[in-house]
Write a protein that holds these residues in place. Sequence first.
Motif, PDB file in Angstrom:
ATOM      1  N   ASN A   9       0.834  -1.200   0.000  1.00 30.06           N
ATOM      2  CA  ASN A   9       0.000   0.000   0.000  1.00 30.06           C
ATOM      3  C   ASN A   9       0.870   1.251   0.000  1.00 30.06           C
ATOM      4  O   ASN A   9       2.098   1.169  -0.004  1.00 30.06           O
ATOM      5  CB  ASN A   9      -1.006  -0.018   1.161  1.00 30.06           C
ATOM      6  N   THR A  10       0.231   2.405   0.020  1.00 32.00           N
ATOM      7  CA  THR A  10       0.966   3.667  -0.066  1.00 32.00           C
ATOM      8  C   THR A  10       1.764   3.969   1.194  1.00 32.00           C
ATOM      9  O   THR A  10       2.571   4.893   1.198  1.00 32.00           O
ATOM     10  CB  THR A  10       0.007   4.829  -0.365  1.00 32.00           C
ATOM     11  N   SER A  11       1.559   3.189   2.260  1.00 34.64           N
ATOM     12  CA  SER A  11       2.367   3.337   3.473  1.00 34.64           C
ATOM     13  C   SER A  11       3.555   2.383   3.481  1.00 34.64           C
ATOM     14  O   SER A  11       4.342   2.382   4.414  1.00 34.64           O
ATOM     15  CB  SER A  11       1.514   3.070   4.712  1.00 34.64           C
ATOM     16  N   GLY A  12       3.666   1.540   2.468  1.00 39.27           N
ATOM     17  CA  GLY A  12       4.770   0.593   2.382  1.00 39.27           C
ATOM     18  C   GLY A  12       4.511  -0.737   3.047  1.00 39.27           C
ATOM     19  O   GLY A  12       5.418  -1.561   3.146  1.00 39.27           O
ATOM     20  N   LEU A  13       3.270  -0.997   3.493  1.00 36.00           N
ATOM     21  CA  LEU A  13       2.945  -2.280   4.112  1.00 36.00           C
ATOM     22  C   LEU A  13       2.709  -3.321   3.028  1.00 36.00           C
ATOM     23  O   LEU A  13       1.851  -3.132   2.157  1.00 36.00           O
ATOM     24  CB  LEU A  13       1.695  -2.166   4.986  1.00 36.00           C
ATOM     25  N   GLN A  32      10.953  -2.614   1.623  1.00 39.10           N
ATOM     26  CA  GLN A  32      11.175  -1.214   2.005  1.00 39.10           C
ATOM     27  C   GLN A  32      12.094  -0.491   1.023  1.00 39.10           C
ATOM     28  O   GLN A  32      11.887   0.687   0.726  1.00 39.10           O
ATOM     29  CB  GLN A  32      11.738  -1.134   3.432  1.00 39.10           C
ATOM     30  N   PHE A  35       9.984   0.138  -2.051  1.00 41.16           N
ATOM     31  CA  PHE A  35       9.014   1.191  -1.729  1.00 41.16           C
ATOM     32  C   PHE A  35       9.689   2.564  -1.731  1.00 41.16           C
ATOM     33  O   PHE A  35       9.134   3.530  -2.247  1.00 41.16           O
ATOM     34  CB  PHE A  35       8.350   0.918  -0.385  1.00 41.16           C
ATOM     35  N   SER A  36      10.897   2.643  -1.183  1.00 41.06           N
ATOM     36  CA  SER A  36      11.597   3.939  -1.164  1.00 41.06           C
ATOM     37  C   SER A  36      11.953   4.397  -2.576  1.00 41.06           C
ATOM     38  O   SER A  36      11.974   5.597  -2.851  1.00 41.06           O
ATOM     39  CB  SER A  36      12.838   3.857  -0.283  1.00 41.06           C
ATOM     40  N   SER A  39       8.086   5.306  -4.156  1.00 42.79           N
ATOM     41  CA  SER A  39       7.247   6.321  -3.515  1.00 42.79           C
ATOM     42  C   SER A  39       7.774   7.745  -3.708  1.00 42.79           C
ATOM     43  O   SER A  39       7.007   8.694  -3.629  1.00 42.79           O
ATOM     44  CB  SER A  39       7.108   6.017  -2.027  1.00 42.79           C
ATOM     45  N   ASN A  75       0.341   1.938 -10.077  1.00 45.40           N
ATOM     46  CA  ASN A  75      -0.308   2.414  -8.859  1.00 45.40           C
ATOM     47  C   ASN A  75      -1.807   2.478  -9.107  1.00 45.40           C
ATOM     48  O   ASN A  75      -2.254   3.154 -10.027  1.00 45.40           O
ATOM     49  CB  ASN A  75       0.235   3.795  -8.487  1.00 45.40           C
ATOM     50  N   THR A  78      -4.786   2.953  -3.618  1.00 43.31           N
ATOM     51  CA  THR A  78      -3.864   2.875  -2.483  1.00 43.31           C
ATOM     52  C   THR A  78      -2.880   1.718  -2.600  1.00 43.31           C
ATOM     53  O   THR A  78      -2.177   1.424  -1.640  1.00 43.31           O
ATOM     54  CB  THR A  78      -4.648   2.704  -1.164  1.00 43.31           C
ATOM     55  N   GLU A 115      -7.750  -3.323  -1.040  1.00 44.10           N
ATOM     56  CA  GLU A 115      -6.694  -3.777  -0.133  1.00 44.10           C
ATOM     57  C   GLU A 115      -7.195  -4.828   0.851  1.00 44.10           C
ATOM     58  O   GLU A 115      -6.491  -5.788   1.169  1.00 44.10           O
ATOM     59  CB  GLU A 115      -6.122  -2.572   0.611  1.00 44.10           C
TER      60      GLU A 115
END
Length: 198
Positions: A9-13, A32, A35-36, A39, A75, A78, A115
């Motif tokens: 998701n957009t929080s990196g989970l 992670q 994601f970095s 994002s 994307n 979310t 999600e």
Amino acid sequence: MIHAVLIFNTSGLPRLAKFYTPLHQSAETVVQKIFSLISTRPAGLCNFLDAPELEAFLGPKGGDPDERWRVVYRNYATLYFVFVVDSSESELGILDLIQQVFVESLDRAFENVCELDLVFHFDEVHHILAEVIQGGLVLETNVDEIDACVQQAAKGRKESFASANPLSLGGGGLNPRGGNLKTPLGWLTGKLTGVGAR
């Protein structure tokens, strides 16, 4: 070859993490890192990027120095759908695989996938992915075939549950001698109905 399929998701989970190549770090570290990379990209840029940073995380140690790792992603609201591929894969082909095959198959299975569907039905999501990709190679791109296999597996699970659970409301099973087998719930309901009739 496809080395990894990730959904987060957009929080990196992470909501799905499937690796087809041995990892040299933990899966959380790889997610992670990816994601970095994704994002921080502006929305106007293309959906694939070179990722030489991933060589420390994926692939055989001492591999081909000319090997080019690419992250291909889409994307949707979310969720990020991410494929990590090498130079033998077409970036546009992988984008098409994400959108026209994988996400479409998820939409058919869950009717507008979100999600929460990925969280609560992770086994079905892995089954859909396994219908599309095995061992890092694409096996099936026909969404109708994938959907038929997923529906057949769901039907088999329901039948298995109904036959193994005598209290299921699906109506028991068959007696080995051919007669109908009455479930305990049906027997109890009959007894309660009979008590009131006296």
